[in-house]
Enzyme design. Structure first.
Site, PDB file in Angstrom:
ATOM      1  N   SER A 226       0.676  -1.106   0.019  1.00 19.80           N
ATOM      2  CA  SER A 226       0.134  -0.015   0.014  1.00 19.80           C
ATOM      3  C   SER A 226       0.762   1.194  -0.240  1.00 19.80           C
ATOM      4  CB  SER A 226      -0.849  -0.030   1.237  1.00 19.80           C
ATOM      5  OG  SER A 226      -2.010   0.946   1.288  1.00 19.80           O
TER       6      SER A 226
ATOM      7  N   ASP B 283      -8.847  -4.489  -6.160  1.00 21.35           N
ATOM      8  CA  ASP B 283      -8.158  -3.762  -4.991  1.00 21.35           C
ATOM      9  C   ASP B 283      -9.005  -2.277  -5.131  1.00 21.35           C
ATOM     10  OD1 ASP B 283      -6.680  -1.949  -3.197  1.00 21.35           O
ATOM     11  OD2 ASP B 283      -4.976  -3.166  -3.471  1.00 21.35           O
TER      12      ASP B 283
ATOM     13  N   HIS C 174      -7.270  -5.582  -0.907  1.00 23.35           N
ATOM     14  CA  HIS C 174      -6.348  -4.732  -0.764  1.00 23.35           C
ATOM     15  C   HIS C 174      -4.898  -5.538  -0.723  1.00 23.35           C
ATOM     16  CE1 HIS C 174      -4.001  -1.242  -0.591  1.00 23.35           C
ATOM     17  NE2 HIS C 174      -3.850  -1.477   0.718  1.00 23.35           N
TER      18      HIS C 174
END
Length: 514
Positions: free
Chosen positions: A227, A453, A483
């Site tokens: 991320s 995602d 995610h």
């Protein structure tokens, strides 16, 4: 309003460890050592502080290996590297395999910005067992996070009110109240952490990682970023391309976007995840308890949120479930397909007037414990984003953009558009419209994109690979939900990532896993 762009790992970490000594204070330069030559004092990890989410000390790894913690000194201001220092909290699990085959340390960042690596790594340590056969697994609280000079803003009572506020104003009066609340929150950050706020940019954290590489004794930085950790990794590669070892980016941030484009992309991403949830629920043999068709599911959720805007329902006493808290909880549930069952149960309860589950999901997003104590994840999130992002937005500007956001997501559009006010009146100017991640001369970096995602949409992986440069970014696609990709447990993704990190085998460009 809270920013939902943080990683699943940081959102869910419930076990942690960190140093007992306070790391938030700065020490004077005469106390500093030659920083690259400093020796870390690794000790058993105690329980984490409230700023990192609280909880118990991390349990031993399978096989009995203990987690170890240390403090690394780093300059408060990298423009004055011999000046005041701060302490950065580190955690590691030593390599489990033959030491003759040990590659070095693998530094992991689980994202945010604002996520504590000291708490996240133990929570997911078993997922990286194969990587630990040849690496010491290392993570850290980036500056501004947890006990690494952690940013402090408002107290727990005020945070309860802040996260309950109406984040999607319908008229001028509600807009004024929202702006006033944000201004008050941002002012508290400046009042309580003003000395730290200018020094929490991603470029500062990247320089910390290169210092960490040296202190850990590695010629190259071997890195796994998830991320926001992909943005941090990209900035590191730009600043230190020759120092990049084997690196993997998962759940990839699009480095070409400014804050508005990123928020709009997230609106599309979370809407896609909601669409996929609704299709999944209504496609099963048993009846979907929250709607008869995918559109019916989404219509009923929209109706619930409209009703909560006018009349909240009981949540977790004494707090009610507001429209903002419910939207936040729904967004949290879309970070992983494993959470979809909780979303279904939470919606069922909410339709019956009980908001407990959706509020629990919202609390997880915001870093609130059952005892009402907050970690500093949202304070750190705002601080890093506002120090990084140059654009600042006004209510008039956002009103003009609302049609675009609503077209991207009828459910999340307003929520994410108004969230762009978060840096209004911030005490520190933003550095740039978007990060520079060009890394000519770097070793290959494997960039993993997930087609489903919600928080870092799939298209960002290709943008990151291109921005890193020819011969550097190598894209791999995972056709999945949630995610990130590695944490899904997909065997194909694991084989490609582990093959590179453990054996140096670069996956074929364009590899697709499903």
């Amino acid at each position: 309003m809270p920013n939902p762009s943080r990683p699943r790992a940081a959102a869910l970490a419930v076990t942690a460890a960190l140093l007992s000594a306070s790391l938030a204070a700065c020490s004077e330069s005469e106390d500093a050592v030659d920083l690259p030559s400093q020796t870390l004092s690794w000790k058993d990890c105690p329980a984490p502080a409230e700023s990192e989410g609280g909880g118990a000390a991390p349990s031993p790894l399978p096989g009995g290996a203990e987690w170890q913690c240390a403090t690394m000194k780093a300059p408060l201001d990298w423009g004055d590297p011999k000046g005041k220092t701060i302490g950065l909290a580190l955690i590691r699990a030593k390599a489990s395999g033959d030491q003759d085959r040990r590659i070095g340390s693998l530094v992991l960042n689980f994202g945010g910005p604002g996520g504590s690596g000291v708490t996240s790594l133990p929570s997911f340590g078993a997922d990286y067992a194969q990587l630990r056969t040849r690496y010491d697994l290392v993570s850290f609280d980036p500056r501004g996070v947890g006990r690494s000079a952690g940013v402090e803003c408002e107290d727990d009572e005020k945070l309860d009110e802040y996260f309950q506020q109406d984040s999607t104003p319908d008229d001028t009066a509600e807009q004024t109240k929202l702006v006033d609340n944000i201004t008050s929150f941002n002012g508290a950050c400046d009042k309580n952490s003003g000395k730290v706020l200018p020094h929490v940019r991603t470029t500062d954290a990247a320089r910390d990682m290169d210092l960490m590489r040296q202190v850990l004794g590695d010629d190259k930085l071997h890195y796994f970023g998830i991320s926001y950790g992909t943005e941090l990794g990209g900035v590191y590669a730009h600043l230190f391309p020759k120092n990049v070892g084997r690196a993997v980016f998962d759940g990839v941030v699009d480095p070409t976007q400014d804050a508005e484009q990123s928020s709009l992309g997230q609106a599309k991403g979370f809407q896609l995840a909601l669409d996929n949830y609704a299709k999944d629920c209504t496609s099963k043999a048993e009846d979907c308890p929250v709607g008869d068709t995918p559109q019916d599911v989404k219509d009923k959720i929209a109706k619930l949120l409209d009703e909560l805007d006018d009349k909240p329902i009981p949540g977790i006493f004494p707090r009610d479930l507001t429209q903002t808290a419910a939207t936040n909880g729904i967004a949290q549930s879309l970070y992983s397909q494993d959470f979809w069952e909780y979303l279904t149960e939470g919606l069922q309860q909410a339709y019956d007037g009980d908001g407990k589950i959706l509020m629990l999901l919202s609390d997880s997003m915001n870093g609130r414990n059952e005892d009402g104590k907050y970690s500093n994840i949202q304070a750190a999130n705002v601080s890093v984003n506002c120090a990084d992002d140059k654009p600042r937005y006004t209510t008039k500007g956002i009103e003009a953009k609302l049609p675009d956001f609503r077209a991207a997501s009828p459910l999340f559009g307003d929520y994410l558009a108004w969230g762009m006010l978060g840096c209004t009146d911030w005490a520190v100017d933003g550095a740039a419209a978007h990060p520079d991640v060009s890394a000519r001369g770097s070793a290959p970096i494997v960039v993993v994109g997930n087609t489903g995602d919600p928080a870092t949409p799939y298209e960002g992986a290709r943008k990151m690979a291109d921005a890193l440069g020819d011969g550097v970014g190598v894209e791999l696609t995972y056709k999945g939900q949630g995610h990130g990709a590695y944490d899904s447990g997909n065997k194909c993704v694991h084989a490609a990532v582990n093959g590179y990190l453990l054996d140096g085998t670069v996956p074929k460009e364009g590899t697709v896993c499903s």
